[in-house]
Motif scaffolding. Sequence first.
Motif, PDB file in Angstrom:
ATOM      1  N   GLU A 244      45.469  57.160  83.475  1.00 20.55           N
ATOM      2  CA  GLU A 244      44.423  56.694  84.409  1.00 20.55           C
ATOM      3  C   GLU A 244      43.078  56.551  83.698  1.00 20.55           C
ATOM      4  OE1 GLU A 244      44.348  59.669  87.422  1.00 20.55           O
ATOM      5  OE2 GLU A 244      46.480  59.444  87.876  1.00 20.55           O
ATOM      6  N   ASN A 245      42.809  57.444  82.743  1.00 20.10           N
ATOM      7  CA  ASN A 245      41.458  57.522  82.190  1.00 20.10           C
ATOM      8  C   ASN A 245      41.510  57.606  80.659  1.00 20.10           C
ATOM      9  OD1 ASN A 245      38.829  57.991  81.602  1.00 20.10           O
ATOM     10  ND2 ASN A 245      38.562  59.707  83.008  1.00 20.10           N
ATOM     11  N   THR A 246      41.247  56.464  79.977  1.00 20.47           N
ATOM     12  CA  THR A 246      41.329  56.463  78.515  1.00 20.47           C
ATOM     13  C   THR A 246      40.172  57.224  77.878  1.00 20.47           C
ATOM     14  OG1 THR A 246      40.202  54.341  78.527  1.00 20.47           O
ATOM     15  CG2 THR A 246      42.589  54.292  78.315  1.00 20.47           C
ATOM     16  N   GLN A 247      39.090  57.474  78.677  1.00 19.56           N
ATOM     17  CA  GLN A 247      37.965  58.233  78.115  1.00 19.56           C
ATOM     18  C   GLN A 247      38.375  59.646  77.704  1.00 19.56           C
ATOM     19  OE1 GLN A 247      35.173  57.752  81.418  1.00 19.56           O
ATOM     20  NE2 GLN A 247      33.714  56.943  79.925  1.00 19.56           N
ATOM     21  N   LEU A 248      39.414  60.144  78.368  1.00 20.90           N
ATOM     22  CA  LEU A 248      39.825  61.534  78.112  1.00 20.90           C
ATOM     23  C   LEU A 248      40.940  61.624  77.072  1.00 20.90           C
ATOM     24  CD1 LEU A 248      39.856  62.816  81.791  1.00 20.90           C
ATOM     25  CD2 LEU A 248      38.083  63.142  80.075  1.00 20.90           C
ATOM     26  N   THR A 249      41.210  60.518  76.389  1.00 20.27           N
ATOM     27  CA  THR A 249      42.328  60.488  75.432  1.00 20.27           C
ATOM     28  C   THR A 249      42.232  61.616  74.412  1.00 20.27           C
ATOM     29  OG1 THR A 249      42.433  58.103  75.689  1.00 20.27           O
ATOM     30  CG2 THR A 249      43.547  59.043  73.776  1.00 20.27           C
ATOM     31  N   VAL A 250      41.069  61.731  73.772  1.00 21.60           N
ATOM     32  CA  VAL A 250      40.941  62.708  72.677  1.00 21.60           C
ATOM     33  C   VAL A 250      41.143  64.144  73.162  1.00 21.60           C
ATOM     34  CG1 VAL A 250      39.397  63.617  70.920  1.00 21.60           C
ATOM     35  CG2 VAL A 250      39.532  61.165  71.290  1.00 21.60           C
ATOM     36  N   PRO A 251      40.400  64.585  74.218  1.00 22.27           N
ATOM     37  CA  PRO A 251      40.636  65.967  74.664  1.00 22.27           C
ATOM     38  C   PRO A 251      42.069  66.217  75.122  1.00 22.27           C
ATOM     39  CG  PRO A 251      39.146  64.811  76.176  1.00 22.27           C
ATOM     40  CD  PRO A 251      39.286  63.962  74.959  1.00 22.27           C
ATOM     41  N   ILE A 252      42.672  65.238  75.789  1.00 18.89           N
ATOM     42  CA  ILE A 252      44.048  65.437  76.276  1.00 18.89           C
ATOM     43  C   ILE A 252      44.997  65.602  75.084  1.00 18.89           C
ATOM     44  CG2 ILE A 252      45.992  64.329  77.454  1.00 18.89           C
ATOM     45  CD1 ILE A 252      43.982  63.201  79.466  1.00 18.89           C
TER      46      ILE A 252
END
Length: 1470
Positions: A244-252
């Motif tokens: 849903e949210n590519t902004q959170l790719t790195v933390p995820i």
Amino acid sequence: MGVLTTMMRKKRRPSVDKSESAAPPDVSKSKKSRTTGRQSKTMAQEGTHIDSVFGQFLHEAGVILSQGSTSNEIAVDQVVFQKRLQQRLKKSPRYPGIVQEFITGLESHIEDPERFRNCLLPCVPRLADGYSSSVSSFQESLLRMLLGIEMLQTLVINTLFEKLPEFMFDGAGEDGLNIPRVIVNQLKWLDRVIDSKELAGKLMQLVSVAPVEIQRDIITSLPEILEDSQHSDIARELNSLLQENTQLTVPILDAFSSLNLSSTLLAEVRVAVMATLSAVQLEDLPVVVKFILHSISSSDALEVVCDLRKKLELELCVFPLVLQASQSRMKNKGTTESSNTSASSSSQDSVALVLDGIKSAVRFQKTISEAWLKAIENVDTAEDHKVIDLLVLFILHSTNANHSRRGAERVLKVKVRAGQIQEALLQKTFRGYAQVMRGYFPSILALAQSLLRSPDPCVVPIGGHMYKLSFTAFDSYCQQEVVGSLVTHVCSGVGGEVDVALELLCGLVTEKPSEMALYAVFVKGILDYMDNLTPQQIRRLFHLLSSLAFGQQQQGTHIQDDMHIVVRKQLSSTVPKYKRIGIIGAVMVVGSMGACRPKVEDSQGGTLPKETYRQVTALLELVRSCSDSSPEAAALYYDELANLVLTCTLDPLVQAWIGKSVLEDFQEDFVVDLGPDITGSFPFPACMMYNLDDEESQGGIAINLLRLLSDDLQHKGELWSQTGKSKTQRRVSSLCLSPFFRLLRLCEEQQHQGDLEEIDALLGCPLILTDMDVVEKSESLSKPEREFLCGLLFHTINWFREVVNAFCSQKDPEMKMKVVTRLQNITYLQTLLERTLAATPGYAPPLANFDGESTDGAPLPSSSAAPKKGKKEGTGKKRKATAKNSSADTSQLEEGTEAEETQQVNTHTEDHAEKEKVQEASRPGVSLVSYRPFFRELDMEVLSVLQCGLLSRSLLDSELHSKVREEVQLGPAELVFLLEDMWRKLEFSLTAAPAKRAPFFKGKTDKSVGFSHLQQKSPKDIAACCVQLLPTLCTHLENCHNHFQTLLSENQGVVDAPGLDVREHQLLSSAYQLLLQVLHTTFSWSGFSQPEHRGLLKRTLGVLADRLKEGGPELTMDQLIKHSFEYLLNFRSTVPSLSIALCLSQLLSTVAERGGHQATYREQTVTLARRFLCQEWVTTSGDREKGPKHNETLQALLSIYLEHTDDVLKAVEEIAGEGIPELLNAAKDASSRTWPTLNRLTFLVFYKGMMGELEKAVRKIPPGRNSDSAEVKSEKLLTWNLAVRDFHILVNLVKVFDNRPVLNVCLKYGRLFLESFLKLGMPLLDFSFKKHKEDVQSLLKTFQLSTRQLHHMCGHSKIRQDTTLTNHVPALKKSLEQFVYRVKAMLTLNHCQEAFWLGNLKNRDLKGEEILSQRSQGSDEEEEEEEEEGSPLPQEQSEDEAQESDSDGRKNGNRKEEGDDDEITDDLDD
């Protein structure tokens, strides 16, 4: 336990709880307060809060709450505090209600932000009376200590979550404290989480509403907060959040890497991550790639890497930014430029990080490095290759993890060879990723070196591009390394490597003169290694150095003095080799110094400064004076100067200086006016010959060749420079005639823009020679007279060749006619020369090409040692002549060792040659093939004479022996002469040498002698020239076709009809073959497979297609190939000899290859080859073609037939099963009826061809696998049955044809066939035995007969003690023995081992007689008819290390006793 966890926590805190320790001001304040009477103040604060249950309980447990900005204090260790508080709460009479009261107190206490902040920060140990208590120096925050108490944990968590939204959007405070982050940190690394599932739910709820910064903090903290039991559930939630949210790719992904997940879940997550790859932000890409690569298992490595490679679009990352940067620079907007540049560099940083991720993955996991290599290998078109492929190959080469360096190099070479990695991709990579690639520079350099050294000409250019791009893209250190490496290549002395490296250095000097000037000293070092360089390479080297030293930019002035010193030193040398280098070098320096420049003030009509002009003329004077010492040096000087005038645009004054005295000197030295008689004493009576200007005989001029040669003879042995010092007495050598005329012609062309009117009298003027009738009685002459006559002929031919070079481009019809006549003179004179040379063994001809090694001393051509009789078969060149200027002279040259398939078309028997010799009453001559270096080179422009078309001139009708007609063409002899020259030029330029390694012993002759002018043109130019001439070549080809068609129709298809003009037939056959060879060489050019030459290929095919179907719309490549193929196929009906048939088949095969070998082309090629094999080839005398050349041609044609046919086994069976029995039943000299080319003389050719192709075919049968379907298994079994049957037929033929070459072929290919059967066939029998018992049994019985015959052949070889044959025996014996045990293993596997029986097999010879001298134990393994059925299990073939032995096991289906196994006997007495 509590103490242990506390200590653990102490160790962890600094790393995991950074924000808690991020408040140094408070801590330092609290430390100061220890000594400043803080206690009284604290007591006042205590009083404030001690009333509430919360404050009271805390105080009793050992924590004192503070007000304001000071930290809470703790008097006891935190474990003690937690224990006391828990006990107080439990013992309270109001328990459990008291717990809620306590939490309420906590909530009211932390309503004040300052107090809340204090509760989140670490407590300060309380000191009493200035000395430390037992409290450790570091303590947790109050809230964290409360979270450690199980009964309070859930309530405190709830309180914190309720509190967190208040600070959600505040960001960091003035002191840098981010409250939400500190709250989350309180939950990390708790000793125990009471309700992990609920906590996970709350955290994810919080993530759904929080801003991005807090979302990131929470997600990255999840692995440290939750217990392992929650990891799978939280991973699934994070997975859905990721999509849903590519902004959170790195933390995820960070969280994923710390979560403890099952492999299936990890794979699921990886698939999801891969799906979002294209939408990921560039700065996040490194993390994503790293996660993907680190989550790979060995089983799915290839699949994942292929997917990753497909989706990783690095081009999109870099190029938009690079483009913006370049646009902004064009607009000169400083701010935009800097922002774009920074954006570009940040994108480069991201790409670098991505590559680092890949690098670490391939370094530590072998499966990943192998998967990357395989993924790149699997790409099969140039368009599908991406920048990432090259970068990964560089990474694999640089890390050399798991020996990946060799793999990377191999894949790169394979890809380049296949044309899949091309220059465009290299340019894209270097242009966009120079910053990233700089780190891999050592690998790039090593790969470039390897490619440049490759013997494969296809891969060399890419190595060159890598060098060039590295020089352009990288810093000065790299540039220096590139130049150093190229200099090393040049000094290696390996031909092709030197050429390419010099070419690259020249290119760099042209494109980057100022940068290259810095490294001029490196390049200058090559001057010490010139001994290994060819003249053409020395030319390039001096061009390169003089461009650097004396170029217009004057960048490399610091090496000018060195250049002058080297040139003067070489010029003054008395060794011809070094003088030659000096002359070449000096002329190249003149070319750079005297090149035309923009106008300067200090010049008089020219473009050069006075001083430069003075230096140029002084250098030319020096060279002239130094070259006066020998005629060879003078001739070389004229040739080099002529080359300079042709290739360089010289300053007008320099050009004028060169040309000013050339015309006068030429007239004075070589030309005389025609007078009534010729005075002087000569070895032969003087006579004017070959005058084309009859009407102008009065007042005409002639070339004074006889006198020049007589003078040379008189002064032989004297030093050339001593014979005359003044200009009037200057001695002139006949050697300088042709070179001086070439210089004169080029100066005239330059001066008059191509008009040669001033010197056109030289085209038709006569030469003062002697009457050529003297050739007829050459055997009665003395040796010096014969040698003088040979020299006269050589000089005359070379003069005419140079005249043709000069005037071939003139448009005037009369001039064209004279050029054609001069060609006739050449072909006629060559026949005379052949006969004179035959009578003059050991003669060393005068030099004609002065830049070759041969100037050190002319080698004696081996073929001049003795006259060669009846040399019609192929080595002969120009044959007998019946009249002067006869156009019926043959001028067939033969390439001899260079290309067997190009041999002379008509092979005659010796009887016929003798007959013809008597008929012609003419002496045979030697071949001029080995004398080629002693003829002047013809320019490419001369080939335009092929286009001269039909010219009107009735004067030459009688000379051409043609019917009276108004239009005259090139005669057949001249056509063959020009085509021969063209074909040799194409072979030299377009055919890549198989390897460029220097031979251990250098050959006496340099293959490039006589191609100096050609070497200065690129293969592309040569190919383009061919395309221009192609319509003319097609016309000539059609004329040959029509001639033979008419001949066949007039003679009802009889080749050797009475009244046939044998000479004309031979010449037109030669022309036919040469035309096909020229086309074949052109189409075989490797450059056509490169995309940049695709247009040229289309034009070439277009010419052929238009001959069939003129006009029409633009055709696709496939249509062009189809029409070209059809056009060429039409010539099949008039092919007069087998060698021409082979040329046509090869040409069609090459054209078909350009179309990807479609089935229709293969089928037509097979049909054509079969037609030629089934045709009877006879010579003009009616005899059958034969001889070694005929056999070689036949072998090549048979290979084409068997390689292109769809079913090799069927084709072999057809020849072996039908053709050979017909041959056996025919008379001794007769042929097979179906295959007329198959007779007893050509049997070996067919036998070797069939054996070789049969062995190749069985190697291509896929190995049997148990997993195959029943249909596939039975199909493979059928194929093996056919193969074994064919093999049996071929091996049995040894009984009839038992000569040594046949035995040798049988032993060699028999072993290879047996090995293939063991490796590929036996596993199939393992699985098929149960279902196809009869078929397997029949196959083994047939094979047993063949192997027994091979055994007998081994015995025969040992008796004969023939080393050629016995060399094959040990390996064959080993394979035969392995076969026995392999069959035993197969029967054991299928539970039929009792069917296996070993007996004695006696050693017998080919006739079946027992060999008594070596009674050795053999084994005869047999198989019963009634085998038991067993379960066929998959069985891998075991490598049986059977010792070499004279014993052999055989299979015999009928259980014979040892005496009965002699059914294979020889029916022949011989």
